[in-house]
Write an enzyme that holds these catalytic residues in place. Structure first.
Site, PDB file in Angstrom:
ATOM      1  N   ASP A 196      21.873 -58.901 -14.053  1.00  0.00           N
ATOM      2  CA  ASP A 196      23.115 -58.145 -14.217  1.00  0.00           C
ATOM      3  C   ASP A 196      23.993 -58.754 -15.313  1.00  0.00           C
ATOM      4  OD1 ASP A 196      24.897 -56.150 -13.756  1.00  0.00           O
ATOM      5  OD2 ASP A 196      25.663 -56.954 -11.861  1.00  0.00           O
ATOM      6  N   ARG A 225      26.729 -51.094 -25.317  1.00  0.00           N
ATOM      7  CA  ARG A 225      26.047 -51.537 -24.093  1.00  0.00           C
ATOM      8  C   ARG A 225      24.531 -51.632 -24.314  1.00  0.00           C
ATOM      9  NH1 ARG A 225      28.493 -51.546 -19.236  1.00  0.00           N
ATOM     10  NH2 ARG A 225      26.523 -51.033 -18.219  1.00  0.00           N
ATOM     11  N   ASN A 228      21.519 -46.317 -10.701  1.00  0.00           N
ATOM     12  CA  ASN A 228      21.787 -46.378 -12.152  1.00  0.00           C
ATOM     13  C   ASN A 228      21.613 -45.023 -12.841  1.00  0.00           C
ATOM     14  OD1 ASN A 228      20.475 -49.768 -12.489  1.00  0.00           O
ATOM     15  ND2 ASN A 228      22.605 -49.095 -12.325  1.00  0.00           N
TER      16      ASN A 228
HETATM   17  C1  IPE Z   1      22.140 -53.946 -10.174  1.00  0.00           C
HETATM   18  O1  IPE Z   1      23.071 -54.039 -11.148  1.00  0.00           O
HETATM   19  C2  IPE Z   1      21.003 -53.202 -10.702  1.00  0.00           C
HETATM   20  C3  IPE Z   1      20.296 -53.813 -11.794  1.00  0.00           C
HETATM   21  C4  IPE Z   1      20.514 -54.997 -12.297  1.00  0.00           C
HETATM   22  C5  IPE Z   1      19.244 -53.043 -12.331  1.00  0.00           C
HETATM   23  P1  IPE Z   1      24.232 -52.949 -11.277  1.00  0.00           P
HETATM   24  O2  IPE Z   1      25.086 -53.490 -12.308  1.00  0.00           O
HETATM   25  O3  IPE Z   1      23.705 -51.608 -11.430  1.00  0.00           O
HETATM   26  O4  IPE Z   1      24.839 -53.053  -9.816  1.00  0.00           O
HETATM   27  P2  IPE Z   1      26.354 -52.794  -9.353  1.00  0.00           P
HETATM   28  O5  IPE Z   1      26.679 -51.436  -9.792  1.00  0.00           O
HETATM   29  O6  IPE Z   1      27.140 -53.817 -10.051  1.00  0.00           O
HETATM   30  O7  IPE Z   1      26.329 -53.005  -7.896  1.00  0.00           O
HETATM   31  C1  IPE Z   2      22.282 -54.857 -15.806  1.00  0.00           C
HETATM   32  O1  IPE Z   2      23.351 -54.920 -16.642  1.00  0.00           O
HETATM   33  C2  IPE Z   2      21.211 -53.971 -16.360  1.00  0.00           C
HETATM   34  C3  IPE Z   2      21.079 -52.692 -15.695  1.00  0.00           C
HETATM   35  C4  IPE Z   2      21.737 -52.274 -14.645  1.00  0.00           C
HETATM   36  C5  IPE Z   2      20.135 -51.782 -16.287  1.00  0.00           C
HETATM   37  P1  IPE Z   2      24.537 -53.912 -16.491  1.00  0.00           P
HETATM   38  O2  IPE Z   2      24.296 -52.764 -17.395  1.00  0.00           O
HETATM   39  O3  IPE Z   2      24.761 -53.569 -15.059  1.00  0.00           O
HETATM   40  O4  IPE Z   2      25.714 -54.783 -17.062  1.00  0.00           O
HETATM   41  P2  IPE Z   2      27.211 -54.812 -16.539  1.00  0.00           P
HETATM   42  O5  IPE Z   2      27.182 -55.066 -15.064  1.00  0.00           O
HETATM   43  O6  IPE Z   2      27.780 -53.471 -16.866  1.00  0.00           O
HETATM   44  O7  IPE Z   2      27.828 -55.922 -17.314  1.00  0.00           O
HETATM   45 MG    MG Z   3      25.998 -54.376 -13.627  1.00  0.00          MG
END
Ligand code: IPE
Ligand code: IPE
Ligand code: MG
Length: 509
Positions: free
Chosen positions: A297, A310, A345
């Protein structure tokens, strides 16, 4: 306790080639063990190898494998007389010793063989000499290297004669030197006695380790079978250098070792020890988790902190993942599962979702060959029906290509812990079995993969976000503020150190 790997260790080229050759065979006879290792013997028994002590025990016209230790001419003749098909897995270095012994004998010289006379390799070398008319082989008496026939002078009938000297390939190199000196004192000798380079390198590495670690709290652990000459030599050398030594041939023996009071454990393995046993033993001794799962994450925040899009964060995250997969391999972690895209997601803006899906396809195409080269089994867990046909085809093609490998890399895409449980419930109903924890577990996406021992989540969020809900019931958790693209080798080691220091009671006391 610090566990230090002594390098070089493990399989030599001769054994590696012999094993690779044998693994292609089925239903054959093998004269003695292919090598002295019970794990390899077990693998071959699974391929229906039958181990015999004499070619007379092989049915006429059958196939016999000559082991890496080699055989003498009388055995080759017996095999020919029985019309056997021979697969000769003799190590080329052993073969060289045979040729040297034979050539000395052909020149009419008695041949001294520096060896353990009971070892099959020694018997094969002696057979080369005894096969010739008037061939005479001298071996150390009573199995003691210091004891050569004839006491301090030459043996009876050998006064004034020139003696050829050879050595079994897996002796202690120092012993060989000492024996050559003793023989030189008694006879006019011509010596080609030398242990093989792989044996020598492994022995010297143990000597180097023992020189710097010889206190009470130091030990050398040799991984390999007690029946293996070169493994026993490594343990003896450590003891000669003043470091206590231990020998273990199986994981049960490793688990039973008494390591109380040991501060530094040097670990090595002999030329016939499979690397997969070495890796598993070191992982166990270092208390490294077998299965690590990661919620990767923080890609988005990493990008916005740098004024980037992003999507650039996801690309940087994918690069980190390639490195983490390698670091996990180096540490003996057998399973790595990563959370790449959750069922939740899909709510993200279409452009980000599309970008992620094409990044997955690109990475798999780019890295596919690496998985094959590094022998890593690739698998996906998640709802396959949610993915585009093209991405799914790429995934399933890679799954097929890597299906035979032991180490596993599991990517969760369109994965949700709740979705997995619901899918498993439906599968269990379809199978119509009584529902127990065991039957239910068999309906999960990757039922043969052990539960994760350690779950790491980066980016400072303290939640599971629907990851491996069933499987992580008893996992240890590790949270770090580091954003995934910045996750480094030392961050991984910090997580592993934290894991190693925990006492997993699993509900017990
Ligand atoms: C969890 O991260 C899922 C992945 C890393 C693929 P998210 O960033 O999607 O989770 P939340 O929304 O913070 O719980
Ligand atoms: C994790 O990074 C990757 C995926 C969920 C695909 P994020 O995209 O959730 O990154 P943050 O949480 O927005 O920083
Ligand atoms: Mg995240």
């Amino acid at each position: 306790m610090t566990v230090e790997i002594i390098e070089p260790h493990g399989l030599c080229a001769g054994v590696d080639a012999a094993v690779a050759r044998a693994l292609r065979l089925r239903d054959v006879y093998c004269l003695h063990g292919l090598v002295h290792n019970e794990i390899i013997t077990g693998d071959l028994r699974d391929l229906r190898f039958k181990f015999v002590e004499s070619v007379e025990d092989v049915p006429k016209g059958g196939t016999v494998v000559f082991s890496a230790h080699g055989v003498g001419p009388s055995v080759r003749r017996a095999a020919k007389d029985r019309e056997l098909t021979v697969v000769d897995a003799t190590c080329p270095f052993v073969d060289r010793v045979h040729r040297a012994a034979r050539s000395f004998a052909k020149r009419g010289m008695p041949v001294a063989i520096i060896c353990d006379p009971a070892h099959v390799e020694a018997r094969g070398i002696a057979d080369e000499v005894l096969d010739l008319p008037d061939g005479r082989a001298l071996v150390p008496e009573n199995g003691l290297l210091s004891d050569w026939p004839g006491g301090s002078g030459p043996a009876k009938g050998l006064e004034g004669r020139k003696i050829g000297v050879v050595a079994q390939t897996t002796m202690n190199a120092d012993d060989v030197e000492r024996c050559v000196a003793v023989l030189r004192g008694k006879y006019d000798i011509e010596s080609s006695a030398d242990v093989c380079a792989a044996t020598k390198d492994r022995q010297n590495a143990v000597r180097r380790f023992a020189k710097t670690h010889h206190g009470e709290g130091s030990r050398v652990l040799v991984l390999g079978s007690p029946s293996s000459s070169n493994c026993r030599r490594l343990a003896e050398i450590a003891r000669e250098c003043g470091t206590g030594s231990l020998l273990a041939g199986t994981m049960d023996e490793v688990r039973a070792l008494d390591l109380n009071g040991v501060d530094v454990l040097g670990v090595t393995s002999g030329a016939s020890t499979p690397e997969r046993f070495f890796t598993e033993a070191v992982r166990y001794l270092r208390n490294v988790p077998r299965h690590v799962a990661i919620v990767m994450d923080g890609n988005g925040r990493w990008a916005s902190q740098r004024g980037k899009k992003r999507g650039e964060g996801h690309v940087a995250g994918a690069e980190t993942l390639s490195k983490v997969l390698e670091w996990c391999g180096d540490r003996g972690i057998a399973y790595l599962t990563v959370y790449a895209f959750s069922t939740e997601n899909w709510k993200r803006p279409k452009a980000e979702v599309d970008g992620l899906m094409s990044l997955f396809a690109r990475m798999l195409k780019l890295k596919g060959g690496d998985f094959v080269r590094k022998k890593v089994r690739f698998r996906m867990i998640g709802r396959r029906g949610d993915l585009s046909k093209g991405l799914l085809a790429t995934i399933e093609e890679l799954e097929r290509r890597t299906a035979g490998f032991e180490r596993q890399f599991i990517v969760a895409i369109s994965y949700g812990g709740r979705a997995e449980i619901v899918d498993a419930v439906n599968e269990a109903i379809r199978r119509g079995e009584p529902m127990t924890e065991e039957t239910f577990s068999r309906c999960l996406y990757a039922p043969d993969v052990p539960d994760p021992d350690l779950v790491i989540r980066t980016s400072g969020e303290l939640r599971t976000s629907n990851f491996l809900l069933w499987e992580s019931a008893y996992s240890e958790y590790y949270f770090t503020d580091v954003l995934w693209p910045d996750f480094s080798e030392s961050d991984l080691d910090k997580a592993l150190e934290s894991y190693a220091s925990r006492h997993r009671r699993m509900g017990g006391v």
